[in-house]
Design a protein around this motif. Structure first.
Motif, PDB file in Angstrom:
ATOM      1  N   ALA A 101       0.824  -1.206   0.000  1.00 45.70           N
ATOM      2  CA  ALA A 101       0.000   0.000   0.000  1.00 45.70           C
ATOM      3  C   ALA A 101       0.861   1.260   0.000  1.00 45.70           C
ATOM      4  O   ALA A 101       0.562   2.230  -0.704  1.00 45.70           O
ATOM      5  N   VAL A 102       1.936   1.261   0.782  1.00 45.28           N
ATOM      6  CA  VAL A 102       2.840   2.415   0.802  1.00 45.28           C
ATOM      7  C   VAL A 102       3.474   2.606  -0.570  1.00 45.28           C
ATOM      8  O   VAL A 102       3.563   3.734  -1.085  1.00 45.28           O
ATOM      9  N   GLU A 103       3.904   1.513  -1.185  1.00 43.80           N
ATOM     10  CA  GLU A 103       4.503   1.599  -2.519  1.00 43.80           C
ATOM     11  C   GLU A 103       3.511   2.182  -3.526  1.00 43.80           C
ATOM     12  O   GLU A 103       3.858   3.054  -4.334  1.00 43.80           O
ATOM     13  N   ALA A 104       2.262   1.715  -3.472  1.00 37.73           N
ATOM     14  CA  ALA A 104       1.239   2.222  -4.392  1.00 37.73           C
ATOM     15  C   ALA A 104       0.937   3.690  -4.118  1.00 37.73           C
ATOM     16  O   ALA A 104       0.762   4.491  -5.045  1.00 37.73           O
ATOM     17  N   MET A 105       0.880   4.072  -2.856  1.00 39.50           N
ATOM     18  CA  MET A 105       0.585   5.454  -2.496  1.00 39.50           C
ATOM     19  C   MET A 105       1.670   6.398  -3.001  1.00 39.50           C
ATOM     20  O   MET A 105       1.381   7.485  -3.522  1.00 39.50           O
ATOM     21  N   GLU A 106       2.918   5.997  -2.877  1.00 39.20           N
ATOM     22  CA  GLU A 106       4.016   6.856  -3.314  1.00 39.20           C
ATOM     23  C   GLU A 106       4.140   6.889  -4.834  1.00 39.20           C
ATOM     24  O   GLU A 106       4.714   7.819  -5.393  1.00 39.20           O
ATOM     25  N   ARG A 107       3.573   5.889  -5.484  1.00 33.56           N
ATOM     26  CA  ARG A 107       3.567   5.852  -6.950  1.00 33.56           C
ATOM     27  C   ARG A 107       2.418   6.670  -7.531  1.00 33.56           C
ATOM     28  O   ARG A 107       2.465   7.098  -8.688  1.00 33.56           O
ATOM     29  N   GLU A 108       1.372   6.894  -6.732  1.00 35.31           N
ATOM     30  CA  GLU A 108       0.166   7.594  -7.191  1.00 35.31           C
ATOM     31  C   GLU A 108      -0.056   8.845  -6.335  1.00 35.31           C
ATOM     32  O   GLU A 108      -0.771   8.809  -5.332  1.00 35.31           O
ATOM     33  N   PRO A 109       0.541   9.968  -6.710  1.00 38.65           N
ATOM     34  CA  PRO A 109       0.455  11.173  -5.864  1.00 38.65           C
ATOM     35  C   PRO A 109      -0.951  11.743  -5.711  1.00 38.65           C
ATOM     36  O   PRO A 109      -1.207  12.505  -4.776  1.00 38.65           O
TER      37      PRO A 109
END
Length: 322
Positions: A101-109
């Motif tokens: 989830a953190v990886e996805a969040m940082e990939r999708e500003p």
């Protein structure tokens, strides 16, 4: 205490599986977080020792009974990390959820929340899964899509990783009533006013429901009490839309209120406060619900905007620009 990337909040009241909940956090490959467990007061409950790992553990014992909403809001007010997630007592997370989830969040500003699929276990909906795709677009498009899908199906954002800085105020469940029926649903809808949702593949959240976790008076509530709770939920949506500022214009707010009111009025089973469709003319009932939803939306819009919404019946001399 070292600054952490995210906070995991666990509101709890006489939980059966709190050890399993925290163990699922200890099993995460990603450990850059603080776990904050809030025990609502229960004189007949002795909290167990909880698993420890590399995360920070903070246990709060509330000195008085606060109820689900009060407990959750007290914990939400403490969030000072970039991200947070709420895990209800007895529930568990998949082993890689936080890292993914953190990886996805940082990939999708533009994302405000990242969630996955929820699996239900225990006394309610055992064996079922809840899933919904990502919701994108403008604030109005996102919130409209949420309601179109059915709030009870689209509310998975409540169980997702949330970007704290995207929210203009302290995150909180909106309700004026102690148990706040549908407050989680409203929270998930309000998130979409401030960003998009991202959906991860696979089961990421396991929802366990025990007898202690069920509202004891749900079935016994009177129709009048249920009506007040649904009206309260709709009024809270009006407050949320007013807080959105220029993200939504007056027409969009009215549309969202009407559609959400229509959803509330279509609820079946113990929450049907109008009539049972099996014993009513579907067309007549649909028309009545539409009229009631429209009237309620206009009334609420007037109460939060400070002036009445012009209608075709309003004399031109009495109309004011919105």
């Amino acid at each position: 205490m070292t600054a952490r990337l995210l906070t995991v909040l666990v509101p709890a009241y006489r939980p059966d599986r709190i050890v399993e909940t925290v163990q699922s956090l200890a099993d995460q490959g990603f450990q850059d977080f603080v776990v904050r467990v809030g025990y609502d007061r229960a004189d007949d409950y002795e909290p167990p020792d909880l698993p420890r790992a590399q995360f920070d553990l903070d246990v709060v014992q509330h000195p008085r009974r606060m109820g689900w909403v009060g407990n959750a809001n007290a914990l939400l007010a403490t969030v000072d990390t970039p991200y947070f997630v709420v895990v209800a007592h007895d529930d568990t997370l998949s082993q890689t959820f936080l890292a993914d989830a953190v990886e996805a969040m940082e990939r999708e500003p533009d994302a405000v929340v990242v969630h996955g699929v929820t699996e239900h276990r225990g006394m309610v909906r055992a064996g079922e899964v809840s899933q919904t795709d990502a919701i994108v677009g403008s604030a109005f498009e996102r919130m409209s899509e949420f309601i179109r899908r059915g709030p009870h199906r689209a509310e998975l954002g409540w169980r997702g990783l949330i970007r704290r800085e995207a929210l203009p105020t302290v995150p909180h469940l909106r309700t004026r009533l102690s148990d706040g029926q549908f407050s989680n649903t409203l929270f998930a809808l309000e998130l979409l006013c401030y960003g998009e949702s991202v959906s991860l593949d696979g089961i990421r959240y396991i929802k366990n429901t025990s007898s202690k976790g069920l509202s004891r008076d749900l079935v016994s509530r009177s129709a009048d009490a249920k009506s007040r709770m649904l009206a309260d939920n709709l009024a809270c949506l009006a407050d949320a839309l007013a807080a959105a500022g220029d993200r939504l214009d007056l027409d969009q707010r009215e549309h969202l209120l009407t559609e959400y009111a229509h959803w509330l009025l279509k609820l079946q089973g113990p929450w049907n406060i109008l009539a049972d469709e099996k014993d009513s003319s579907r067309r007549k009932l649909r028309d009545v619900r539409g009229q009631v939803a429209s009237f309620v939306a206009r009334a609420l819009l007037s109460s939060v905007s400070g002036h009445a919404r012009p209608t075709d019946e309003t004399p031109a001399s009495e109309r004011r620009s919105s």
